[in-house]
Write an enzyme that holds these catalytic residues in place. Structure first.
Site, PDB file in Angstrom:
ATOM      1  N   CYS A   1      46.160  58.390  46.437  1.00  0.00           N
ATOM      2  CA  CYS A   1      47.038  57.206  46.483  1.00  0.00           C
ATOM      3  C   CYS A   1      46.201  55.950  46.745  1.00  0.00           C
ATOM      4  O   CYS A   1      46.479  54.886  46.177  1.00  0.00           O
ATOM      5  CB  CYS A   1      48.117  57.371  47.544  1.00  0.00           C
ATOM      6  SG  CYS A   1      49.489  58.443  47.024  1.00  0.00           S
TER       7      CYS A   1
ATOM      8  N   ASP B   1      35.277  62.577  38.469  1.00  0.00           N
ATOM      9  CA  ASP B   1      35.163  63.302  39.739  1.00  0.00           C
ATOM     10  C   ASP B   1      33.863  62.878  40.429  1.00  0.00           C
ATOM     11  O   ASP B   1      32.808  62.766  39.803  1.00  0.00           O
ATOM     12  CB  ASP B   1      35.175  64.817  39.484  1.00  0.00           C
ATOM     13  CG  ASP B   1      35.423  65.609  40.755  1.00  0.00           C
ATOM     14  OD1 ASP B   1      36.487  66.242  40.857  1.00  0.00           O
ATOM     15  OD2 ASP B   1      34.555  65.595  41.651  1.00  0.00           O
TER      16      ASP B   1
ATOM     17  N   HIS C   1      53.314  60.457  44.024  1.00  0.00           N
ATOM     18  CA  HIS C   1      52.683  61.381  44.970  1.00  0.00           C
ATOM     19  C   HIS C   1      53.475  62.688  45.029  1.00  0.00           C
ATOM     20  O   HIS C   1      54.464  62.799  45.742  1.00  0.00           O
ATOM     21  CB  HIS C   1      52.568  60.769  46.373  1.00  0.00           C
ATOM     22  CG  HIS C   1      51.917  61.704  47.350  1.00  0.00           C
ATOM     23  ND1 HIS C   1      50.566  61.699  47.599  1.00  0.00           N
ATOM     24  CD2 HIS C   1      52.424  62.717  48.093  1.00  0.00           C
ATOM     25  CE1 HIS C   1      50.280  62.662  48.459  1.00  0.00           C
ATOM     26  NE2 HIS C   1      51.399  63.294  48.781  1.00  0.00           N
TER      27      HIS C   1
ATOM     28  N   ASN D   1      44.186  73.383  40.677  1.00  0.00           N
ATOM     29  CA  ASN D   1      44.166  74.214  41.870  1.00  0.00           C
ATOM     30  C   ASN D   1      45.472  73.991  42.633  1.00  0.00           C
ATOM     31  O   ASN D   1      45.950  72.861  42.727  1.00  0.00           O
ATOM     32  CB  ASN D   1      42.975  73.839  42.764  1.00  0.00           C
ATOM     33  CG  ASN D   1      41.642  74.123  42.093  1.00  0.00           C
ATOM     34  OD1 ASN D   1      41.464  75.178  41.469  1.00  0.00           O
ATOM     35  ND2 ASN D   1      40.704  73.202  42.195  1.00  0.00           N
TER      36      ASN D   1
ATOM     37  N   GLY E   1      42.177  76.728  46.251  1.00  0.00           N
ATOM     38  CA  GLY E   1      41.030  75.831  46.108  1.00  0.00           C
ATOM     39  C   GLY E   1      41.392  74.358  46.057  1.00  0.00           C
ATOM     40  O   GLY E   1      40.551  73.516  45.739  1.00  0.00           O
TER      41      GLY E   1
ATOM     42  N   HIS F   1      46.733  66.929  40.713  1.00  0.00           N
ATOM     43  CA  HIS F   1      45.749  66.416  39.749  1.00  0.00           C
ATOM     44  C   HIS F   1      45.293  67.526  38.822  1.00  0.00           C
ATOM     45  O   HIS F   1      45.249  68.698  39.193  1.00  0.00           O
ATOM     46  CB  HIS F   1      44.556  65.784  40.479  1.00  0.00           C
ATOM     47  CG  HIS F   1      43.916  66.676  41.500  1.00  0.00           C
ATOM     48  ND1 HIS F   1      44.472  66.898  42.728  1.00  0.00           N
ATOM     49  CD2 HIS F   1      42.782  67.413  41.466  1.00  0.00           C
ATOM     50  CE1 HIS F   1      43.706  67.732  43.410  1.00  0.00           C
ATOM     51  NE2 HIS F   1      42.677  68.076  42.666  1.00  0.00           N
TER      52      HIS F   1
ATOM     53  N   HIS G   1      42.180  68.779  36.452  1.00  0.00           N
ATOM     54  CA  HIS G   1      40.746  68.654  36.166  1.00  0.00           C
ATOM     55  C   HIS G   1      40.528  68.816  34.661  1.00  0.00           C
ATOM     56  O   HIS G   1      40.996  69.793  34.062  1.00  0.00           O
ATOM     57  CB  HIS G   1      39.951  69.755  36.873  1.00  0.00           C
ATOM     58  CG  HIS G   1      39.974  69.708  38.366  1.00  0.00           C
ATOM     59  ND1 HIS G   1      38.924  69.264  39.124  1.00  0.00           N
ATOM     60  CD2 HIS G   1      40.935  70.070  39.257  1.00  0.00           C
ATOM     61  CE1 HIS G   1      39.214  69.354  40.410  1.00  0.00           C
ATOM     62  NE2 HIS G   1      40.443  69.849  40.528  1.00  0.00           N
TER      63      HIS G   1
HETATM   64  P1  AMP Z   1      40.800  70.002  44.234  1.00  0.00           P
HETATM   65  O1  AMP Z   1      39.872  70.962  44.917  1.00  0.00           O
HETATM   66  O2  AMP Z   1      41.462  70.600  43.024  1.00  0.00           O
HETATM   67  O3  AMP Z   1      41.790  69.382  45.218  1.00  0.00           O
HETATM   68  O4  AMP Z   1      39.896  68.859  43.657  1.00  0.00           O
HETATM   69  C1  AMP Z   1      39.600  67.697  44.366  1.00  0.00           C
HETATM   70  C2  AMP Z   1      38.494  67.007  43.606  1.00  0.00           C
HETATM   71  O5  AMP Z   1      38.472  65.658  44.005  1.00  0.00           O
HETATM   72  C3  AMP Z   1      37.088  67.580  43.853  1.00  0.00           C
HETATM   73  O6  AMP Z   1      36.513  68.005  42.618  1.00  0.00           O
HETATM   74  C4  AMP Z   1      36.332  66.397  44.454  1.00  0.00           C
HETATM   75  O7  AMP Z   1      34.991  66.332  44.022  1.00  0.00           O
HETATM   76  C5  AMP Z   1      37.149  65.213  43.979  1.00  0.00           C
HETATM   77  N1  AMP Z   1      37.096  63.999  44.789  1.00  0.00           N
HETATM   78  C6  AMP Z   1      37.228  63.906  46.128  1.00  0.00           C
HETATM   79  N2  AMP Z   1      37.166  62.623  46.529  1.00  0.00           N
HETATM   80  C7  AMP Z   1      36.997  61.890  45.406  1.00  0.00           C
HETATM   81  C8  AMP Z   1      36.846  60.495  45.155  1.00  0.00           C
HETATM   82  N3  AMP Z   1      36.882  59.575  46.142  1.00  0.00           N
HETATM   83  N4  AMP Z   1      36.660  60.096  43.875  1.00  0.00           N
HETATM   84  C9  AMP Z   1      36.620  60.993  42.878  1.00  0.00           C
HETATM   85  N5  AMP Z   1      36.774  62.315  43.041  1.00  0.00           N
HETATM   86  C10 AMP Z   1      36.946  62.770  44.297  1.00  0.00           C
HETATM   87 ZN    ZN Z   2      48.911  60.648  47.070  1.00  0.00          ZN
END
Ligand code: AMP
Ligand code: ZN
Length: 112
Positions: A6, A29, A45, A84, A90, A97, A99
């Site tokens: 957010c 990422d 959200h 995830n 994970g 989100h 990936h």
């Molecule tokens: P998940 O494990 O599916 O919740 O993925 C979260 C992802 O967010 C991970 O791949 C992190 O590397 C990525 N992440 C965390 N903080 C940031 C950020 N500030 N900007 C970009 N990606 C992020």
């Molecule tokens: Zn949010």
């Protein structure tokens, strides 16, 4: 608001934005697992797939279409879409989100 995604949506913290419209933002990422690793995030959200409701079904379809649009714009030969769900699935960030991963040959046979 504690949610990091957010904050990215609200431009309170920086990100490398690759796509944005009124409903979605997509950015690189910060810790890429493949040469192309983009996160596609609905601005609404929703904590996880486990929290999706019927009223969100159009949004979830559009989420996939945003991934397709980015993949086409980047001429990706093939790609993987991953969500995830929950801590044990994970999920580290509790804002839904998708990936988008591409460019690594081992992704072809990745089974996780
Ligand atoms: P998940 O494990 O599916 O919740 O993925 C979260 C992802 O967010 C991970 O791949 C992190 O590397 C990525 N992440 C965390 N903080 C940031 C950020 N500030 N900007 C970009 N990606 C992020
Ligand atoms: Zn949010």
């Amino acid at each position: 608001m504690e949610c990091i995604f957010c904050k990215i949506i609200n431009k309170e913290i920086p990100s490398e934005i690759v796509f944005e419209d009124e409903k979605f933002i997509a950015f690189n990422d910060i810790n890429p697992k493949a040469p192309v690793h983009i996160l596609i995030v609905p601005k609404k959200h929703i904590p996880s797939v486990d929290h999706i409701e019927m009223e969100d079904k159009t949004l979830i379809g559009e989420l996939i279409l945003v991934a397709q649009k980015i993949a086409r714009e980047k001429n990706l030969a093939g790609y993987k879409l991953l969500i995830n769900v929950g801590e044990k699935g994970g999920q580290l960030i509790n804002h839904l989100h998708l990936h988008l991963l591409s460019g690594k040959s081992h992704l072809k046979s990745l089974n996780i």
